[in-house]
Design a protein around this motif. Structure first.
Motif, PDB file in Angstrom:
ATOM      1  N   TYR A 120      -3.622   3.425 -14.818  1.00 61.69           N
ATOM      2  CA  TYR A 120      -2.374   3.228 -15.580  1.00 61.69           C
ATOM      3  C   TYR A 120      -2.098   4.448 -16.454  1.00 61.69           C
ATOM      4  CZ  TYR A 120       1.243   0.787 -18.259  1.00 61.69           C
ATOM      5  OH  TYR A 120       2.444   0.421 -18.834  1.00 61.69           O
ATOM      6  N   HIS A 121      -3.176   5.095 -16.917  1.00 60.26           N
ATOM      7  CA  HIS A 121      -3.013   6.285 -17.772  1.00 60.26           C
ATOM      8  C   HIS A 121      -3.333   7.571 -17.018  1.00 60.26           C
ATOM      9  CE1 HIS A 121      -3.995   2.910 -20.593  1.00 60.26           C
ATOM     10  NE2 HIS A 121      -2.840   3.327 -21.086  1.00 60.26           N
ATOM     11  N   ARG A 122      -4.055   7.488 -15.900  1.00 65.32           N
ATOM     12  CA  ARG A 122      -4.519   8.680 -15.177  1.00 65.32           C
ATOM     13  C   ARG A 122      -3.801   8.876 -13.841  1.00 65.32           C
ATOM     14  NH1 ARG A 122     -10.276   9.745 -17.051  1.00 65.32           N
ATOM     15  NH2 ARG A 122     -10.479   8.446 -18.898  1.00 65.32           N
ATOM     16  N   TYR A 123      -2.681   8.199 -13.652  1.00 60.52           N
ATOM     17  CA  TYR A 123      -1.997   8.216 -12.353  1.00 60.52           C
ATOM     18  C   TYR A 123      -1.593   9.622 -11.920  1.00 60.52           C
ATOM     19  CZ  TYR A 123       2.151   8.498 -15.298  1.00 60.52           C
ATOM     20  OH  TYR A 123       3.064   8.901 -16.235  1.00 60.52           O
ATOM     21  N   ALA A 124      -1.198  10.470 -12.867  1.00 59.03           N
ATOM     22  CA  ALA A 124      -0.734  11.826 -12.502  1.00 59.03           C
ATOM     23  C   ALA A 124      -1.888  12.631 -11.907  1.00 59.03           C
ATOM     24  CB  ALA A 124      -0.147  12.535 -13.717  1.00 59.03           C
ATOM     25  N   GLU A 125      -3.074  12.514 -12.520  1.00 64.16           N
ATOM     26  CA  GLU A 125      -4.274  13.235 -12.031  1.00 64.16           C
ATOM     27  C   GLU A 125      -4.650  12.711 -10.641  1.00 64.16           C
ATOM     28  OE1 GLU A 125      -7.696  12.211 -14.393  1.00 64.16           O
ATOM     29  OE2 GLU A 125      -9.093  13.295 -13.081  1.00 64.16           O
ATOM     30  N   ASP A 126      -4.601  11.394 -10.464  1.00 67.54           N
ATOM     31  CA  ASP A 126      -4.986  10.801  -9.181  1.00 67.54           C
ATOM     32  C   ASP A 126      -4.013  11.189  -8.070  1.00 67.54           C
ATOM     33  OD1 ASP A 126      -6.161   7.710 -10.777  1.00 67.54           O
ATOM     34  OD2 ASP A 126      -7.126   9.662 -10.494  1.00 67.54           O
ATOM     35  N   ILE A 127      -2.737  11.124  -8.364  1.00 69.06           N
ATOM     36  CA  ILE A 127      -1.737  11.468  -7.341  1.00 69.06           C
ATOM     37  C   ILE A 127      -1.816  12.964  -6.994  1.00 69.06           C
ATOM     38  CG2 ILE A 127       0.762  11.628  -6.895  1.00 69.06           C
ATOM     39  CD1 ILE A 127       1.004   8.945  -8.511  1.00 69.06           C
ATOM     40  N   ALA A 128      -2.158  13.791  -7.977  1.00 71.62           N
ATOM     41  CA  ALA A 128      -2.343  15.230  -7.690  1.00 71.62           C
ATOM     42  C   ALA A 128      -3.512  15.425  -6.720  1.00 71.62           C
ATOM     43  CB  ALA A 128      -2.588  15.989  -8.985  1.00 71.62           C
ATOM     44  N   LEU A 129      -4.559  14.608  -6.862  1.00 72.43           N
ATOM     45  CA  LEU A 129      -5.698  14.701  -5.935  1.00 72.43           C
ATOM     46  C   LEU A 129      -5.283  14.239  -4.543  1.00 72.43           C
ATOM     47  CD1 LEU A 129      -8.538  13.428  -8.299  1.00 72.43           C
ATOM     48  CD2 LEU A 129      -8.456  15.687  -7.198  1.00 72.43           C
ATOM     49  N   PHE A 130      -4.449  13.187  -4.453  1.00 70.78           N
ATOM     50  CA  PHE A 130      -3.956  12.729  -3.142  1.00 70.78           C
ATOM     51  C   PHE A 130      -3.131  13.849  -2.500  1.00 70.78           C
ATOM     52  CE2 PHE A 130      -3.590   8.210  -5.185  1.00 70.78           C
ATOM     53  CZ  PHE A 130      -4.958   8.129  -5.260  1.00 70.78           C
ATOM     54  N   ALA A 131      -2.340  14.511  -3.316  1.00 75.12           N
ATOM     55  CA  ALA A 131      -1.503  15.623  -2.807  1.00 75.12           C
ATOM     56  C   ALA A 131      -2.378  16.770  -2.332  1.00 75.12           C
ATOM     57  CB  ALA A 131      -0.548  16.098  -3.893  1.00 75.12           C
ATOM     58  N   GLU A 132      -3.485  16.998  -3.027  1.00 77.36           N
ATOM     59  CA  GLU A 132      -4.418  18.079  -2.629  1.00 77.36           C
ATOM     60  C   GLU A 132      -4.992  17.816  -1.239  1.00 77.36           C
ATOM     61  OE1 GLU A 132      -7.309  18.932  -5.718  1.00 77.36           O
ATOM     62  OE2 GLU A 132      -8.641  19.872  -4.234  1.00 77.36           O
ATOM     63  N   MET A 133      -5.139  16.530  -0.889  1.00 74.87           N
ATOM     64  CA  MET A 133      -5.612  16.190   0.469  1.00 74.87           C
ATOM     65  C   MET A 133      -4.480  16.309   1.481  1.00 74.87           C
ATOM     66  SD  MET A 133      -8.291  13.008   0.170  1.00 74.87           S
ATOM     67  CE  MET A 133      -7.672  12.188  -1.285  1.00 74.87           C
ATOM     68  N   GLY A 134      -3.236  16.379   0.992  1.00 69.91           N
ATOM     69  CA  GLY A 134      -2.098  16.533   1.900  1.00 69.91           C
ATOM     70  C   GLY A 134      -1.430  15.220   2.277  1.00 69.91           C
ATOM     71  N   PHE A 135      -1.608  14.172   1.486  1.00 73.22           N
ATOM     72  CA  PHE A 135      -1.011  12.869   1.810  1.00 73.22           C
ATOM     73  C   PHE A 135       0.474  13.004   2.102  1.00 73.22           C
ATOM     74  CE2 PHE A 135      -3.878   9.411  -0.323  1.00 73.22           C
ATOM     75  CZ  PHE A 135      -4.997   9.931   0.302  1.00 73.22           C
ATOM     76  N   GLY A 136       0.907  12.320   3.175  1.00 73.12           N
ATOM     77  CA  GLY A 136       2.345  12.229   3.444  1.00 73.12           C
ATOM     78  C   GLY A 136       2.887  10.915   2.909  1.00 73.12           C
ATOM     79  N   VAL A 137       1.962   9.938   2.713  1.00 74.58           N
ATOM     80  CA  VAL A 137       2.363   8.603   2.260  1.00 74.58           C
ATOM     81  C   VAL A 137       1.270   8.051   1.344  1.00 74.58           C
ATOM     82  CG1 VAL A 137       1.281   7.429   4.253  1.00 74.58           C
ATOM     83  CG2 VAL A 137       3.191   6.343   3.051  1.00 74.58           C
ATOM     84  N   TYR A 138       1.672   7.239   0.376  1.00 73.41           N
ATOM     85  CA  TYR A 138       0.704   6.580  -0.507  1.00 73.41           C
ATOM     86  C   TYR A 138       1.133   5.132  -0.655  1.00 73.41           C
ATOM     87  CZ  TYR A 138      -1.619   5.088  -4.858  1.00 73.41           C
ATOM     88  OH  TYR A 138      -2.336   4.387  -5.801  1.00 73.41           O
ATOM     89  N   ARG A 139       0.215   4.202  -0.245  1.00 77.49           N
ATOM     90  CA  ARG A 139       0.481   2.770  -0.398  1.00 77.49           C
ATOM     91  C   ARG A 139      -0.093   2.283  -1.712  1.00 77.49           C
ATOM     92  NH1 ARG A 139      -2.647  -2.407   1.982  1.00 77.49           N
ATOM     93  NH2 ARG A 139      -1.210  -3.998   1.148  1.00 77.49           N
ATOM     94  N   PHE A 140       0.754   1.608  -2.492  1.00 80.62           N
ATOM     95  CA  PHE A 140       0.295   0.986  -3.732  1.00 80.62           C
ATOM     96  C   PHE A 140       1.068  -0.317  -3.921  1.00 80.62           C
ATOM     97  CE2 PHE A 140       3.992   1.957  -6.468  1.00 80.62           C
ATOM     98  CZ  PHE A 140       4.619   2.943  -5.720  1.00 80.62           C
ATOM     99  N   SER A 141       0.572  -1.191  -4.792  1.00 83.38           N
ATOM    100  CA  SER A 141       1.325  -2.424  -5.037  1.00 83.38           C
ATOM    101  C   SER A 141       1.927  -2.372  -6.440  1.00 83.38           C
ATOM    102  CB  SER A 141       0.432  -3.656  -4.906  1.00 83.38           C
ATOM    103  OG  SER A 141      -0.503  -3.730  -5.966  1.00 83.38           O
ATOM    104  N   ILE A 142       2.998  -3.114  -6.597  1.00 85.01           N
ATOM    105  CA  ILE A 142       3.607  -3.300  -7.921  1.00 85.01           C
ATOM    106  C   ILE A 142       3.062  -4.622  -8.451  1.00 85.01           C
ATOM    107  CG2 ILE A 142       5.781  -3.782  -9.137  1.00 85.01           C
ATOM    108  CD1 ILE A 142       7.101  -1.705  -7.328  1.00 85.01           C
ATOM    109  N   ALA A 143       2.531  -4.596  -9.659  1.00 81.28           N
ATOM    110  CA  ALA A 143       1.948  -5.814 -10.246  1.00 81.28           C
ATOM    111  C   ALA A 143       3.092  -6.733 -10.673  1.00 81.28           C
ATOM    112  CB  ALA A 143       1.065  -5.454 -11.428  1.00 81.28           C
ATOM    113  N   TRP A 144       3.203  -7.873  -9.993  1.00 84.81           N
ATOM    114  CA  TRP A 144       4.292  -8.823 -10.256  1.00 84.81           C
ATOM    115  C   TRP A 144       4.372  -9.140 -11.751  1.00 84.81           C
ATOM    116  CZ3 TRP A 144       4.749 -13.783  -6.674  1.00 84.81           C
ATOM    117  CH2 TRP A 144       5.906 -14.503  -7.021  1.00 84.81           C
TER     118      TRP A 144
END
Ligand code: BGP
Length: 470
Positions: free
Chosen positions: A64-88
């Motif tokens: 919730y607080h570290r999402y930018a760092e995590d998504i940057a790591l996904f981008a470093e792997m070259g992700f074209g898509v990222y699946r996540f859920s929205i908490a109802w």
């Protein structure tokens, strides 16, 4: 030398997570409690009356607080898509409010901003085992038809807010698990003696109607959206070549395939109506329900971890370890530490079965190996030498390539738990799936630092070569 690959240009490579397993911040910015916040021991453990400190999901990996760092790591792997859920319960804290929680919506705006910054396509699960606890306790979860309306309002809110930024949507995570995990999957409190089958099947019907209504709303509100259903897939093999075992497989398959049948054909198949008759279950199905169910999906997505065997012989019915869908162990296969039997060929079989049966594009939205990883130091860097995970994923992706050559239309692949997160079945962090190690232990200690595992670089190569490096 031209490298050949069976993966088409535009194949969507990425990873998958779920809000309740990654975010933490369980009560921040107006979020209400979900059933997960009172499930400290995972799917088979008792629920708690209130959130308890031993529930690792309350903090998760602090995404919730570290999402930018995590998504940057996904981008470093070259992700074209990222699946996540929205908490109802971030959007509707109790679930039956008429107005959404703006702070909850704003958090997912921030997630989408980061994904757009890195050119990563979002794939959003609307409900991933995260029913608001109030709906469970006040209404009995999905046994109450009112949940259809609450879910419709929630889905409409998401399509209106995010429909211009999110192309791929999944209505429910593993919608076929409700009969096996009523509280986690359907928000249905489980009394002594269990939930009566009549109520379970009625809850299943309500979810299927809600899924179809969300599909219709998406068409109205977010015309560019592609809506998929999501099922837990598991090839089922006969324990022996006896016709009785083959029929036992057909019965078990029917229990799983009916959800995809309804989502792609728009009505209940005859074999399912026979099941209801033989169980003496008389579903409350309105004419409106039947009309709603005809809103079929654009694609079918599924999770794949293992296969199982099935037998008609009661004396051999030693429950298949570790999985909620029953079945028996297959003596020809190895299993993970949690008893999930490893079968890469099964993924090719499932892809062919689903394509032949439904003729809808397919999306593998969960696949991975949960394992106890050992953090070590290599050349001064902390890492995990997870050759076992590389082998598992490589073998499974080779089979995806085989299915593509069989003519199956596969949109993409999001490996489950692309970063270490809390396990759904065990509610522990030690059952790790990630390409990224997170320093948090089952006792809640740890720095929450992230470290790239060996599989991080391996997966980056797979994506960069569009599968040619497999
Ligand atoms: C699926 C769930 C995911 C994930 C996965 C791995 O059933 O959709 O949420 O948890 O299983 O299972 P586990 O985390 O129990 O190892």
């Amino acid at each position: 030398m031209t490298t050949t690959t069976p993966f088409p240009n535009g194949f969507l490579w990425g990873g998958a997570t779920a809000a309740n397993q990654i975010e933490g911040a369980y009560d921040e910015d107006g979020k209400g409690l979900s059933v997960q916040d009172v499930m400290p021991k995972g799917i088979s453990g008792p629920r708690s009356a209130e959130p308890t400190p031993d529930n690792l999901k309350l903090v998760g990996i602090d995404h919730y607080h570290r999402y930018a760092e995590d998504i940057a790591l996904f981008a470093e792997m070259g992700f074209g898509v990222y699946r996540f859920s929205i908490a109802w319960s971030r959007i509707f804290p109790k679930g039956d409010e008429t107005e959404p929680n703006e702070a909850g919506l704003a958090f997912y705006d921030r997630i989408l901003d980061e994904l757009e910054k890195h050119g990563i396509e979002p794939l959003v699960t609307i409900s991933h085992y995260e029913t608001p606890l109030h709906l469970a306790e006040q209404y009995g979860g999905w046994t109450d038809r009112e949940l259809i309306g609450f879910y419709e309002r929630y889905a409409r809110t998401l399509f209106e807010r995010f429909g211009a930024r999110v192309k791929y949507w999944l209505t429910f995570n593993e919608i076929n698990s409700l009969l096996h995990a009523p509280f986690m999957s359907g928000g249905i409190p489980i009394p002594e003696g269990g939930v009566p089958e009549q109520q379970l099947y009625q809850a299943m019907h309500h979810e299927l109607v809600a899924s179809a209504r969300a599909t219709r709303i998406a068409r109205e509100v977010a015309p560019a959206a592609k809506v998929g259903c999501m099922v837990l897939s598991m090839p089922i093999y006969p324990l022996t070549p006896s016709p009785d075992d083959a029929r036992a497989v057909m019965d078990a398959d029917h229990g799983n395939l009916v959800y995809g049948d309804v989502h792609t054909r728009g009505e209940y198949p005859g074999y399912f109506l026979r099941t209801l008759r033989e169980k003496g279950i008389d579903l409350d199905i309105t004419d409106q329900d039947r009309a709603d169910l005809t809103n079929t999906v654009d694609f079918v997505s599924f999770s794949y971890y293992m296969s199982i065997a099935e037998t008609a012989d009661p004396s051999k019915k030693v429950a298949g370890e570790g999985n909620i869908m029953g079945g028996v162990s297959n003596p020809t296969l190895e299993a993970s530490e949690w008893g999930w039997q490893i079968d890469p060929v099964g993924l090719r079989l499932v892809l062919n079965q689903f394509w032949d049966r439904w003729q809808k594009p397919l999306f593998i939205v969960e696949n991975g190996l949960g394992a106890r990883d050992q953090l070590v130091e290599v050349d001064g860097e902390k890492t995990v030498v997870d050759d076992y995970r590389i082998a598992y994923l490589n073998d499974h992706l080779v089979q995806v390539g085989e299915a593509l050559q069989d003519g199956v239309d596969v949109l993409g692949y999001t490996s489950w738990g692309c970063i270490d997160i809390v396990s759904a079945s065990t509610a522990q962090l030690s059952k790790r799936y990630g390409f990224i190690y997170v320093d948090r232990n089952d006792d809640g200690t740890g720095t929450l630092e992230r470290y790239r595992k060996k599989s991080f670089g391996w997966y980056a190569d797979v994506i960069r070569s569009n599968g040619a490096s497999l």
